[in-house]
Each structure stands twice: as C-alpha cells, then as structure tokens.
Design a protein around this motif. Structure first.
Motif, PDB file in Angstrom:
ATOM      1  N   PRO A   1       0.831  -1.211   0.000  1.00  0.00           N
ATOM      2  CA  PRO A   1       0.000   0.000   0.000  1.00  0.00           C
ATOM      3  C   PRO A   1       0.865   1.262   0.000  1.00  0.00           C
ATOM      4  O   PRO A   1       2.075   1.201   0.244  1.00  0.00           O
ATOM      5  N   GLN A   2       0.250   2.393  -0.264  1.00  0.00           N
ATOM      6  CA  GLN A   2       0.955   3.664  -0.155  1.00  0.00           C
ATOM      7  C   GLN A   2       1.268   3.946   1.316  1.00  0.00           C
ATOM      8  O   GLN A   2       0.610   3.447   2.216  1.00  0.00           O
ATOM      9  N   GLY A   3       2.314   4.745   1.545  1.00  0.00           N
ATOM     10  CA  GLY A   3       2.662   5.131   2.903  1.00  0.00           C
ATOM     11  C   GLY A   3       3.584   4.170   3.617  1.00  0.00           C
ATOM     12  O   GLY A   3       3.976   4.417   4.758  1.00  0.00           O
ATOM     13  N   VAL A   4       3.933   3.071   2.958  1.00  0.00           N
ATOM     14  CA  VAL A   4       4.813   2.063   3.541  1.00  0.00           C
ATOM     15  C   VAL A   4       6.090   2.010   2.713  1.00  0.00           C
ATOM     16  O   VAL A   4       6.036   2.019   1.486  1.00  0.00           O
ATOM     17  N   ILE A   5       7.244   1.964   3.375  1.00  0.00           N
ATOM     18  CA  ILE A   5       8.495   1.989   2.627  1.00  0.00           C
ATOM     19  C   ILE A   5       9.057   0.584   2.434  1.00  0.00           C
ATOM     20  O   ILE A   5       8.830  -0.312   3.245  1.00  0.00           O
ATOM     21  N   SER A   6       9.797   0.427   1.344  1.00  0.00           N
ATOM     22  CA  SER A   6      10.398  -0.860   0.993  1.00  0.00           C
ATOM     23  C   SER A   6      11.747  -1.001   1.689  1.00  0.00           C
ATOM     24  O   SER A   6      12.807  -0.791   1.090  1.00  0.00           O
ATOM     25  N   ALA A   7      11.701  -1.355   2.960  1.00  0.00           N
ATOM     26  CA  ALA A   7      12.910  -1.508   3.761  1.00  0.00           C
ATOM     27  C   ALA A   7      12.631  -2.534   4.846  1.00  0.00           C
ATOM     28  O   ALA A   7      11.483  -2.915   5.083  1.00  0.00           O
ATOM     29  N   THR A   8      13.695  -2.978   5.521  1.00  0.00           N
ATOM     30  CA  THR A   8      13.515  -3.944   6.600  1.00  0.00           C
ATOM     31  C   THR A   8      13.247  -3.252   7.930  1.00  0.00           C
ATOM     32  O   THR A   8      12.579  -3.810   8.807  1.00  0.00           O
ATOM     33  N   GLU A   9      13.744  -2.016   8.084  1.00  0.00           N
ATOM     34  CA  GLU A   9      13.480  -1.261   9.308  1.00  0.00           C
ATOM     35  C   GLU A   9      13.634   0.221   9.036  1.00  0.00           C
ATOM     36  O   GLU A   9      14.388   0.634   8.152  1.00  0.00           O
ATOM     37  N   ASP A  10      12.908   1.029   9.798  1.00  0.00           N
ATOM     38  CA  ASP A  10      12.960   2.481   9.646  1.00  0.00           C
ATOM     39  C   ASP A  10      12.428   3.113  10.927  1.00  0.00           C
ATOM     40  O   ASP A  10      11.497   2.601  11.545  1.00  0.00           O
ATOM     41  N   ASN A  11      13.030   4.223  11.302  1.00  0.00           N
ATOM     42  CA  ASN A  11      12.646   4.878  12.558  1.00  0.00           C
ATOM     43  C   ASN A  11      11.422   5.784  12.410  1.00  0.00           C
ATOM     44  O   ASN A  11      10.840   6.201  13.417  1.00  0.00           O
ATOM     45  N   HIS A  12      11.046   6.088  11.170  1.00  0.00           N
ATOM     46  CA  HIS A  12       9.987   7.075  10.966  1.00  0.00           C
ATOM     47  C   HIS A  12       8.755   6.536  10.234  1.00  0.00           C
ATOM     48  O   HIS A  12       7.675   7.094  10.375  1.00  0.00           O
ATOM     49  N   HIS A  13       8.931   5.494   9.441  1.00  0.00           N
ATOM     50  CA  HIS A  13       7.818   4.982   8.647  1.00  0.00           C
ATOM     51  C   HIS A  13       7.608   3.489   8.876  1.00  0.00           C
ATOM     52  O   HIS A  13       8.534   2.764   9.237  1.00  0.00           O
ATOM     53  N   GLU A  14       6.383   3.049   8.633  1.00  0.00           N
ATOM     54  CA  GLU A  14       6.089   1.625   8.630  1.00  0.00           C
ATOM     55  C   GLU A  14       6.780   1.004   7.421  1.00  0.00           C
ATOM     56  O   GLU A  14       6.800   1.585   6.334  1.00  0.00           O
ATOM     57  N   THR A  15       7.361  -0.169   7.604  1.00  0.00           N
ATOM     58  CA  THR A  15       8.038  -0.844   6.502  1.00  0.00           C
ATOM     59  C   THR A  15       7.214  -2.029   6.008  1.00  0.00           C
ATOM     60  O   THR A  15       6.289  -2.493   6.678  1.00  0.00           O
TER      61      THR A  15
ATOM     62  N   ASP B   1       4.894   6.164  -2.163  1.00  0.00           N
ATOM     63  CA  ASP B   1       3.545   6.433  -2.672  1.00  0.00           C
ATOM     64  C   ASP B   1       3.150   5.513  -3.826  1.00  0.00           C
ATOM     65  O   ASP B   1       2.146   5.742  -4.497  1.00  0.00           O
ATOM     66  N   THR B   2       3.929   4.463  -4.071  1.00  0.00           N
ATOM     67  CA  THR B   2       3.622   3.494  -5.127  1.00  0.00           C
ATOM     68  C   THR B   2       3.041   2.228  -4.518  1.00  0.00           C
ATOM     69  O   THR B   2       3.522   1.738  -3.495  1.00  0.00           O
ATOM     70  N   GLU B   3       2.011   1.703  -5.154  1.00  0.00           N
ATOM     71  CA  GLU B   3       1.349   0.487  -4.698  1.00  0.00           C
ATOM     72  C   GLU B   3       1.797  -0.711  -5.524  1.00  0.00           C
ATOM     73  O   GLU B   3       2.502  -0.588  -6.510  1.00  0.00           O
ATOM     74  N   GLY B   4       1.334  -1.887  -5.079  1.00  0.00           N
ATOM     75  CA  GLY B   4       1.398  -3.061  -5.933  1.00  0.00           C
ATOM     76  C   GLY B   4       2.378  -4.139  -5.569  1.00  0.00           C
ATOM     77  O   GLY B   4       2.808  -4.281  -4.424  1.00  0.00           O
ATOM     78  N   LEU B   5       2.731  -4.911  -6.587  1.00  0.00           N
ATOM     79  CA  LEU B   5       3.467  -6.155  -6.428  1.00  0.00           C
ATOM     80  C   LEU B   5       4.876  -5.933  -5.903  1.00  0.00           C
ATOM     81  O   LEU B   5       5.688  -5.228  -6.501  1.00  0.00           O
ATOM     82  N   LEU B   6       5.151  -6.564  -4.758  1.00  0.00           N
ATOM     83  CA  LEU B   6       6.498  -6.558  -4.185  1.00  0.00           C
ATOM     84  C   LEU B   6       6.760  -7.955  -3.633  1.00  0.00           C
ATOM     85  O   LEU B   6       5.929  -8.502  -2.902  1.00  0.00           O
ATOM     86  N   ILE B   7       7.892  -8.522  -3.998  1.00  0.00           N
ATOM     87  CA  ILE B   7       8.266  -9.843  -3.504  1.00  0.00           C
ATOM     88  C   ILE B   7       9.079  -9.681  -2.223  1.00  0.00           C
ATOM     89  O   ILE B   7       9.997  -8.867  -2.156  1.00  0.00           O
ATOM     90  N   ILE B   8       8.731 -10.468  -1.216  1.00  0.00           N
ATOM     91  CA  ILE B   8       9.449 -10.501   0.053  1.00  0.00           C
ATOM     92  C   ILE B   8      10.051 -11.900   0.190  1.00  0.00           C
ATOM     93  O   ILE B   8       9.342 -12.897   0.032  1.00  0.00           O
ATOM     94  N   THR B   9      11.347 -11.980   0.497  1.00  0.00           N
ATOM     95  CA  THR B   9      11.999 -13.287   0.544  1.00  0.00           C
ATOM     96  C   THR B   9      13.208 -13.243   1.461  1.00  0.00           C
ATOM     97  O   THR B   9      13.553 -12.188   2.012  1.00  0.00           O
ATOM     98  N   ASN B  10      13.849 -14.398   1.617  1.00  0.00           N
ATOM     99  CA  ASN B  10      15.148 -14.472   2.287  1.00  0.00           C
ATOM    100  C   ASN B  10      16.196 -15.063   1.347  1.00  0.00           C
ATOM    101  O   ASN B  10      17.281 -15.447   1.779  1.00  0.00           O
TER     102      ASN B  10
END
Length: 246
Positions: free
Chosen positions: A72-86, A109-118
């Motif tokens: 969703p918008q408002g969420v950043i593509s990172a593993t951790e952040d002090n200011h935003h939901e990841t 502010d971009t939505e959509g397909l994101l792959i999460i993996t290890n």
C-alpha cells in the motif's frame, strides 16, 4: 534427497524456539524423527525424506520463503525504519525467523506487487541489470499521452541526469479530462524511474501501481497490505529465465 541439516538447526530455523529452548525440547523427549524420539540435536536429518515432529506437531523445513505482497501507499520498501512503517512490519511475526527482505523497492507512494523473501541469490538475479527482468506498471498521468510518447518510450527515454533508459513498452489505456491511464513495461529499475520517464515527456504521474514482475502477475484477490506465499507455479513465473536456488 533433500538437504542434510542438523536437527536442532532445522527446528530453530523453522521458528520452533531459541537454541536453548530446542535443546530442552530434545532433552525432554519432545522431538521425534520418523516416529522415534531423538535427544541429540547434532543428528543430521534429510529435509525431504525424514518426518520431524516437535511437541506433536509435524515440522516442514523450508530454507527459502517467497511472499507476494500488495504494497500500500505510505509504507516503505525496507527492513526497518525509525519514521515509517516498513513492508516487513506488514508480515506476521510467525515468519520473523526467516529474516525477510524486499526484492528491490517501490516508492512510498507506489502500490502493488512486491516480492518478500530471504533468498539473496534470487534477489540479486532479479535485480541484476544484466537480466533485463521486465516490470509492468499501471499509471495515471496528468497530461495527454499520445503516439509520440509511445515512440519515445520505445526508443529509450533520456532522464534528467542524462541516463538513457532501455526501450520500454507503453500502452495508452484511456485519456479523459486531461489525464491518461497507461500501462508501462520497463526492463531496469532506476530511482523514481517511471515518474522521471514521464516527466521527461512533460507528464506528471499522480498514481502508480506495479502489476507484474517478470511473468508473475499480482493476484487480483490480494487486498492492499495483504500478502501470501507464492505457489510453485507462481514462483516459476517469477524466476522464468532467471537462476534460482533449489
């Protein structure tokens, strides 16, 4: 034959407890392999052939996890952040032991397909410029997008810093009231690339959503902020033409 792995490591990797908790479970006879109680954690098991139960529950070993997230918008593509939901904050605690990370990034502010993996090797291959993995977006652009833009994208847009993008496929879905709805497929992933490509043509992206990565399409049933494990068929679509860990 599957992977040979220490029993205590397998249980710990599957989130069944800390090393000391697993050690206690073994000591108290709460772990069985093929129906036989095992008390020694260093014993090797075959991840495919052997049936392991932990306190009566069958434990299935998976070295790698692949999740499809509808970011969703408002969420950043990172593993951790002090200011935003990841994006990792959206994943349930039960997956925490996999030490997950996003494959690349989508703007806040971009939505959509994101792959999460290890799977670090797969991530490297999917993001490698040498692989030219296609990524498809739908966008709403302020301004009228026309045939001249289709030609310009096909030839390769030059960004504001002088970078010449690889040829991209632009489809105009509709134009109404000064806004254009388009579908764009690119083969690289520069910072803010889609937005900058349209800016180079005098347009302003006001909505952006990624719908495909390689041959994998975002599940239309997946609501914003939701995720699911990839099926085997979906994983094949994601890695089509790309090397993957087995």
């Amino acid at each position: 034959m599957g992977e040979k792995i220490r029993l205590d490591k397998m249980l710990s990797n599957m989130g069944k407890g800390t090393r000391s908790e697993v050690k206690d479970a073994l000591r108290f006879g709460q772990v069985k392999v093929n129906g036989m109680t095992v008390r020694v954690g260093k014993e090797k098991i075959d991840s495919d052939e052997d049936e392991v139960t932990y306190r009566g529950e069958i434990v299935t070993y998976k070295k790698y996890l692949y999740l499809m997230l509808n970011k969703p918008q408002g969420v950043i593509s990172a593993t951790e952040d002090n200011h935003h939901e990841t994006v990792i904050d959206l994943i349930d605690e039960s997956y925490k032991h996999y030490e997950l990370f996003p494959v690349g990034r989508l703007d806040i502010d971009t939505e959509g397909l994101l792959i999460i993996t290890n799977d670090g090797e797969l991530t490297h291959n999917l993001l490698s410029p040498k692989k030219h993995v296609p990524k498809t977006y739908i966008a709403k652009v302020e301004g009228v997008v026309g045939d001249a833009d289709i030609d310009a994208f096909a030839k390769g847009i030059v960004l504001d810093d002088g970078y010449a993008c690889k040829p991209a496929e632009l489809i105009i879905d509709s134009v109404k009231d000064g806004f254009s709805n388009v579908t764009l497929t690119i083969h690289e992933g520069k910072f803010h690339q889609v937005k900058r490509m349209f800016e180079a043509q005098g347009g302003l992206v006001v909505y952006l959503k990624r719908t495909m990565m390689n041959a994998l399409t975002l599940d239309p049933e997946l609501e914003l902020g939701s995720y699911k494990e990839l099926s085997e068929d979906e994983l094949k679509l994601l890695v089509q033409g790309v090397e993957i860990n087995q």
